[in-house]
Design a protein around this motif. Structure first.
Motif, PDB file in Angstrom:
ATOM      1  N   ILE A 122       0.874  -1.182   0.000  1.00 55.53           N
ATOM      2  CA  ILE A 122       0.000   0.000   0.000  1.00 55.53           C
ATOM      3  C   ILE A 122       0.905   1.224   0.000  1.00 55.53           C
ATOM      4  O   ILE A 122       1.640   1.460   0.960  1.00 55.53           O
ATOM      5  N   VAL A 123       0.878   2.000  -1.102  1.00 56.59           N
ATOM      6  CA  VAL A 123       1.797   3.137  -1.238  1.00 56.59           C
ATOM      7  C   VAL A 123       1.019   4.416  -1.525  1.00 56.59           C
ATOM      8  O   VAL A 123      -0.149   4.388  -1.909  1.00 56.59           O
ATOM      9  N   GLY A 124       1.706   5.543  -1.361  1.00 54.82           N
ATOM     10  CA  GLY A 124       1.090   6.846  -1.602  1.00 54.82           C
ATOM     11  C   GLY A 124       1.804   7.908  -0.775  1.00 54.82           C
ATOM     12  O   GLY A 124       2.709   7.608   0.007  1.00 54.82           O
ATOM     13  N   GLU A 125       1.381   9.151  -0.938  1.00 56.93           N
ATOM     14  CA  GLU A 125       1.981  10.245  -0.171  1.00 56.93           C
ATOM     15  C   GLU A 125       1.615  10.115   1.306  1.00 56.93           C
ATOM     16  O   GLU A 125       0.675   9.378   1.663  1.00 56.93           O
ATOM     17  N   PRO A 126       2.323  10.805   2.187  1.00 55.87           N
ATOM     18  CA  PRO A 126       2.003  10.728   3.615  1.00 55.87           C
ATOM     19  C   PRO A 126       0.587  11.236   3.912  1.00 55.87           C
ATOM     20  O   PRO A 126       0.065  12.123   3.233  1.00 55.87           O
ATOM     21  N   ASN A 127      -0.037  10.630   4.906  1.00 52.22           N
ATOM     22  CA  ASN A 127      -1.308  11.112   5.466  1.00 52.22           C
ATOM     23  C   ASN A 127      -2.468  11.067   4.465  1.00 52.22           C
ATOM     24  O   ASN A 127      -3.336  11.930   4.481  1.00 52.22           O
ATOM     25  N   VAL A 128      -2.460  10.053   3.599  1.00 51.11           N
ATOM     26  CA  VAL A 128      -3.588   9.907   2.667  1.00 51.11           C
ATOM     27  C   VAL A 128      -4.534   8.784   3.112  1.00 51.11           C
ATOM     28  O   VAL A 128      -5.547   8.541   2.449  1.00 51.11           O
ATOM     29  N   GLY A 129      -4.166   8.084   4.189  1.00 48.04           N
ATOM     30  CA  GLY A 129      -5.050   7.051   4.718  1.00 48.04           C
ATOM     31  C   GLY A 129      -4.569   5.632   4.514  1.00 48.04           C
ATOM     32  O   GLY A 129      -5.363   4.684   4.583  1.00 48.04           O
ATOM     33  N   LYS A 130      -3.253   5.445   4.270  1.00 50.59           N
ATOM     34  CA  LYS A 130      -2.731   4.086   4.042  1.00 50.59           C
ATOM     35  C   LYS A 130      -2.921   3.218   5.278  1.00 50.59           C
ATOM     36  O   LYS A 130      -3.347   2.069   5.193  1.00 50.59           O
ATOM     37  N   SER A 131      -2.584   3.755   6.440  1.00 47.01           N
ATOM     38  CA  SER A 131      -2.721   2.984   7.680  1.00 47.01           C
ATOM     39  C   SER A 131      -4.187   2.716   8.000  1.00 47.01           C
ATOM     40  O   SER A 131      -4.541   1.647   8.506  1.00 47.01           O
ATOM     41  N   ALA A 181      -8.700  -1.158   8.024  1.00 49.10           N
ATOM     42  CA  ALA A 181     -10.010  -1.548   7.504  1.00 49.10           C
ATOM     43  C   ALA A 181      -9.963  -2.946   6.899  1.00 49.10           C
ATOM     44  O   ALA A 181     -10.882  -3.755   7.076  1.00 49.10           O
ATOM     45  N   LEU A 182      -8.874  -3.249   6.187  1.00 47.06           N
ATOM     46  CA  LEU A 182      -8.729  -4.572   5.588  1.00 47.06           C
ATOM     47  C   LEU A 182      -8.551  -5.654   6.648  1.00 47.06           C
ATOM     48  O   LEU A 182      -9.070  -6.759   6.530  1.00 47.06           O
ATOM     49  N   LEU A 183      -7.795  -5.306   7.697  1.00 49.75           N
ATOM     50  CA  LEU A 183      -7.532  -6.277   8.765  1.00 49.75           C
ATOM     51  C   LEU A 183      -8.649  -6.314   9.792  1.00 49.75           C
ATOM     52  O   LEU A 183      -8.705  -7.210  10.633  1.00 49.75           O
ATOM     53  N   ASN A 184      -9.512  -5.299   9.743  1.00 51.94           N
ATOM     54  CA  ASN A 184     -10.607  -5.168  10.706  1.00 51.94           C
ATOM     55  C   ASN A 184     -10.086  -5.047  12.130  1.00 51.94           C
ATOM     56  O   ASN A 184     -10.657  -5.597  13.075  1.00 51.94           O
ATOM     57  N   GLU A 185      -8.955  -4.350  12.290  1.00 53.00           N
ATOM     58  CA  GLU A 185      -8.412  -4.085  13.628  1.00 53.00           C
ATOM     59  C   GLU A 185      -7.468  -2.882  13.543  1.00 53.00           C
ATOM     60  O   GLU A 185      -7.001  -2.511  12.470  1.00 53.00           O
ATOM     61  N   GLU A 186      -7.168  -2.298  14.715  1.00 51.25           N
ATOM     62  CA  GLU A 186      -6.273  -1.146  14.753  1.00 51.25           C
ATOM     63  C   GLU A 186      -4.832  -1.634  14.796  1.00 51.25           C
ATOM     64  O   GLU A 186      -4.182  -1.668  15.840  1.00 51.25           O
ATOM     65  N   ARG A 187      -4.315  -2.039  13.628  1.00 53.56           N
ATOM     66  CA  ARG A 187      -2.961  -2.595  13.566  1.00 53.56           C
ATOM     67  C   ARG A 187      -1.913  -1.499  13.399  1.00 53.56           C
ATOM     68  O   ARG A 187      -0.830  -1.560  13.947  1.00 53.56           O
ATOM     69  N   ALA A 188      -2.253  -0.471  12.607  1.00 51.35           N
ATOM     70  CA  ALA A 188      -1.303   0.601  12.320  1.00 51.35           C
ATOM     71  C   ALA A 188      -1.721   1.886  13.025  1.00 51.35           C
ATOM     72  O   ALA A 188      -2.898   2.130  13.264  1.00 51.35           O
ATOM     73  N   ILE A 189      -0.745   2.714  13.370  1.00 53.36           N
ATOM     74  CA  ILE A 189      -1.016   3.995  14.012  1.00 53.36           C
ATOM     75  C   ILE A 189      -1.608   4.950  12.984  1.00 53.36           C
ATOM     76  O   ILE A 189      -1.079   5.117  11.889  1.00 53.36           O
ATOM     77  N   VAL A 190      -2.726   5.594  13.344  1.00 54.17           N
ATOM     78  CA  VAL A 190      -3.374   6.564  12.464  1.00 54.17           C
ATOM     79  C   VAL A 190      -3.248   7.930  13.095  1.00 54.17           C
ATOM     80  O   VAL A 190      -3.586   8.119  14.265  1.00 54.17           O
ATOM     81  N   TYR A 235      -8.997   1.072 -11.211  1.00 55.83           N
ATOM     82  CA  TYR A 235      -9.347   2.222 -10.375  1.00 55.83           C
ATOM     83  C   TYR A 235     -10.568   1.895  -9.519  1.00 55.83           C
ATOM     84  O   TYR A 235     -11.534   1.273  -9.990  1.00 55.83           O
ATOM     85  N   LEU A 236     -10.508   2.319  -8.233  1.00 58.20           N
ATOM     86  CA  LEU A 236     -11.641   2.140  -7.323  1.00 58.20           C
ATOM     87  C   LEU A 236     -11.775   3.355  -6.410  1.00 58.20           C
ATOM     88  O   LEU A 236     -10.791   3.792  -5.809  1.00 58.20           O
ATOM     89  N   PRO A 237     -12.973   3.926  -6.280  1.00 60.24           N
ATOM     90  CA  PRO A 237     -13.209   4.950  -5.260  1.00 60.24           C
ATOM     91  C   PRO A 237     -13.538   4.263  -3.940  1.00 60.24           C
ATOM     92  O   PRO A 237     -14.360   3.352  -3.895  1.00 60.24           O
ATOM     93  N   ILE A 238     -12.883   4.702  -2.846  1.00 57.76           N
ATOM     94  CA  ILE A 238     -13.110   4.047  -1.555  1.00 57.76           C
ATOM     95  C   ILE A 238     -13.145   5.087  -0.430  1.00 57.76           C
ATOM     96  O   ILE A 238     -12.781   6.255  -0.616  1.00 57.76           O
ATOM     97  N   SER A 239     -13.581   4.631   0.723  1.00 62.35           N
ATOM     98  CA  SER A 239     -13.418   5.388   1.961  1.00 62.35           C
ATOM     99  C   SER A 239     -12.937   4.399   3.013  1.00 62.35           C
ATOM    100  O   SER A 239     -13.716   3.576   3.500  1.00 62.35           O
ATOM    101  N   ALA A 240     -11.639   4.445   3.315  1.00 67.57           N
ATOM    102  CA  ALA A 240     -11.079   3.506   4.279  1.00 67.57           C
ATOM    103  C   ALA A 240     -11.708   3.683   5.663  1.00 67.57           C
ATOM    104  O   ALA A 240     -11.859   2.720   6.405  1.00 67.57           O
ATOM    105  N   LYS A 241     -12.110   4.913   5.961  1.00 69.18           N
ATOM    106  CA  LYS A 241     -12.664   5.197   7.289  1.00 69.18           C
ATOM    107  C   LYS A 241     -14.066   4.624   7.454  1.00 69.18           C
ATOM    108  O   LYS A 241     -14.408   4.054   8.500  1.00 69.18           O
ATOM    109  N   THR A 242     -14.914   4.760   6.427  1.00 75.48           N
ATOM    110  CA  THR A 242     -16.301   4.289   6.534  1.00 75.48           C
ATOM    111  C   THR A 242     -16.502   2.892   5.942  1.00 75.48           C
ATOM    112  O   THR A 242     -17.546   2.288   6.134  1.00 75.48           O
ATOM    113  N   GLY A 243     -15.509   2.391   5.194  1.00 80.46           N
ATOM    114  CA  GLY A 243     -15.617   1.055   4.608  1.00 80.46           C
ATOM    115  C   GLY A 243     -16.164   1.027   3.202  1.00 80.46           C
ATOM    116  O   GLY A 243     -16.286  -0.041   2.605  1.00 80.46           O
ATOM    117  N   ILE A 244     -16.489   2.206   2.626  1.00 83.50           N
ATOM    118  CA  ILE A 244     -16.994   2.247   1.251  1.00 83.50           C
ATOM    119  C   ILE A 244     -15.928   1.693   0.300  1.00 83.50           C
ATOM    120  O   ILE A 244     -14.780   2.131   0.317  1.00 83.50           O
TER     121      ILE A 244
END
Length: 487
Positions: free
Chosen positions: A226-235, A240-249, A386-395
């Motif tokens: 999972i790559v991208g610029e800082p603070n775009v929601g990678k963690s 969301a994929l792991l369904n747990e707080e594995r990475a620091i947000v 290409y996929l539009p998503i919302s990692a925070k809400t699960g869309i």
């Protein structure tokens, strides 16, 4: 190691549990256990039939160690092919060790890693590839790796190799026979039939060799960066994929300064997600090391997810009535669509063979019109999805999981075809194919039987290495050293 004595080991994981199983195998396994086991039925287990269960107490002299269930197996109808006893006791580590130490005092020794399965192989209960599948089965963590290990343990791979080896051996025998009648100039092996056999062996070997690319990643989990610029929601996406707080947000850019890995099963396939440090120009020494590792992880990954923050794009058309916050200056520091496309192009140029999925994150903060604008702009980017998503809400997270499954060639798995997952088998198959190609070349040039026989013998050697018909102590030591104690 000595292979004609009596061995004992804990067959279940060490530590406390409801029950534990202690396995004893060897010529005197039943005779060793019988004097220290007092059955409730008063029966002597030395006189009992194979595959029977007996309730009673393990005794150290007059002291009761535990109430246990003893399973009796007479060789050769046992896992190891030897007389075997399995003692199911209570799972206290103290009880486990008391029973094991008692049996050692009575004539057993502690088993080495994989020694029970090694004895099963040496006693003809399974061939070498099946024995290796036992270790794969124990370590399987998802449906795919479990299915492949079961298929191999049942002998699917072995049967295919054995059949090819036997057919090749039959022709080799005829060619060797021709050598005994060289002066008479007779031909026992029909060259046309042999040519067909060689072609068929080549096809099967190539199919098995090609399957290793699929089998290796299915067995070990498919790495996804999972790559991208800082603070775009990678963690956030990883969580969301792991369904747990594995990475620091955090809202602070550059929070993830190293790679974070975790594995989940999607549709029975293991995926190893790697949350990387954000890609950007930085003078922070620690963060720059993290970014360097990001590119290393991309090179190791099978699939790349490029994530960007769609809510910060400068050039999306705002809709003041519906989303007034998007008209404010909060987006001034964000990139434009052209900049996002430039980053995507950099990754495509550097890693042209890797599947790339473009993920527009935080689309829950956009209007339908803005999402549609993104879809039009990015859906046609060459060599990517290409996929539009919302990692925070699960869309879109479920859509992403389905997209990842599309990158995995599971056709062979679904059809229950043989899939090679072991690098030792893979190398032996490559060597066998090399020798078979030499045989093919020899047939094309009408070489004499004695020259053909040399390459045929070499091919037979590599076939035998896979199943264990040809082996050595070093090879066995390397294979079984990777097993757990008690198996």
């Amino acid at each position: 190691m000595k292979l004609n004595d009596n061995i004992v080991a804990l067959a279940t994981p060490s530590g406390a549990g409801a029950i534990a199983v202690i396995r004893v195998s060897g010529p005197q396994a039943i005779e060793i256990v019988a004097p220290v086991f007092k059955a409730r039925s008063k029966k002597d287990i030395r006189e009992q039939a194979s595959h029977t269960l007996h309730l009673g107490n393990m005794m150290d002299g007059e002291r009761i160690l535990d109430e246990v269930l003893v399973s009796v197996f007479h060789g050769p109808k046992s896992y190891t092919g030897e007389n075997t006893i399995e003692i199911s006791c209570h799972g206290s580590p103290y009880i486990q060790q008391e029973i094991i130490q008692l049996l050692i005092r009575k004539g057993c020794r502690s088993a080495e890693a994989g020694e029970f399965t090694l004895r099963a192989f040496l006693n003809g209960k399974m061939d070498l590839s099946q024995a290796e599948a036992v270790a794969d089965l124990i370590s399987s963590e998802n449906q795919a790796s479990h299915q492949m290990a079961m298929q191999q343990m049942r002998g699917g791979f072995s049967n295919e190799i054995q059949k090819l080896r036997q057919e090749l051996l039959n022709f080799a025998s005829l060619i060797e026979l021709e050598l005994d009648f060289a002066e008479e100039d007779v031909e026992f092996a029909n060259r046309d039939e042999f040519q067909k056999l060689v072609s068929r062996i080549q096809q099967v070997l190539k199919r098995l060799i090609d399957s290793f690319a699929v089998g290796n990643v299915l067995k070990n989990g498919i790495p996804v960066a999972i790559v991208g610029e800082p603070n775009v929601g990678k963690s956030t996406l990883l969580n969301a994929l792991l369904n747990e707080e594995r990475a620091i947000v955090s809202e602070i850019a550059g929070t993830t300064r190293d790679t974070i890995e975790d594995e989940i099963s999607i549709g029975g396939i293991g995926f190893r997600f790697i949350d990387t440090a954000g890609i950007r120009e930085t003078e922070d020494v620690v963060e720059s090391i993290g970014i360097k590792r990001t590119f290393e992880k991309i090179s190791q990954a099978q699939v790349v997810l490029y994530l960007f923050d769609a809510s910060r794009l400068q050039d999306l058309k705002p809709e003041p009535d519906r989303h007034p916050e998007l008209v404010s200056g909060s987006r001034e520091s964000g990139p434009g669509l052209d900049q996002v496309k430039l980053e995507i192009e950099k990754i495509r140029n550097k890693f042209p063979q890797k599947p790339l999925v473009i993920l527009a994150n935080k689309v829950d903060q956009l209007s339908e019109l803005q999402v549609e604008e993104l879809n039009v702009s990015l859906s046609g980017v060459e060599g990517s999805s290409y996929l539009p998503i919302s990692a925070k809400t699960g869309i879109g997270v479920e859509d992403l999981q389905q997209k990842l499954l599309q990158f995995v060639n599971t056709g062979e798995l679904r059809n229950n075809n043989t899939i090679v997952t072991n690098s030792r088998h893979y190398n032996a198959l490559l060597s066998a194919l090399e020798e078979i190609n030499k045989v093919q070349e020899g047939l094309n040039h009408n070489l004499s039987g004695d020259l053909l026989a040399i390459d045929i013998r070499e091919a037979l050697h590599y076939f035998g290495e896979i199943t264990g018909e040809i082996t050595n102590d070093d090879l066995l030591g390397n294979i079984f050293a990777n097993f757990c104690i008690g198996k």
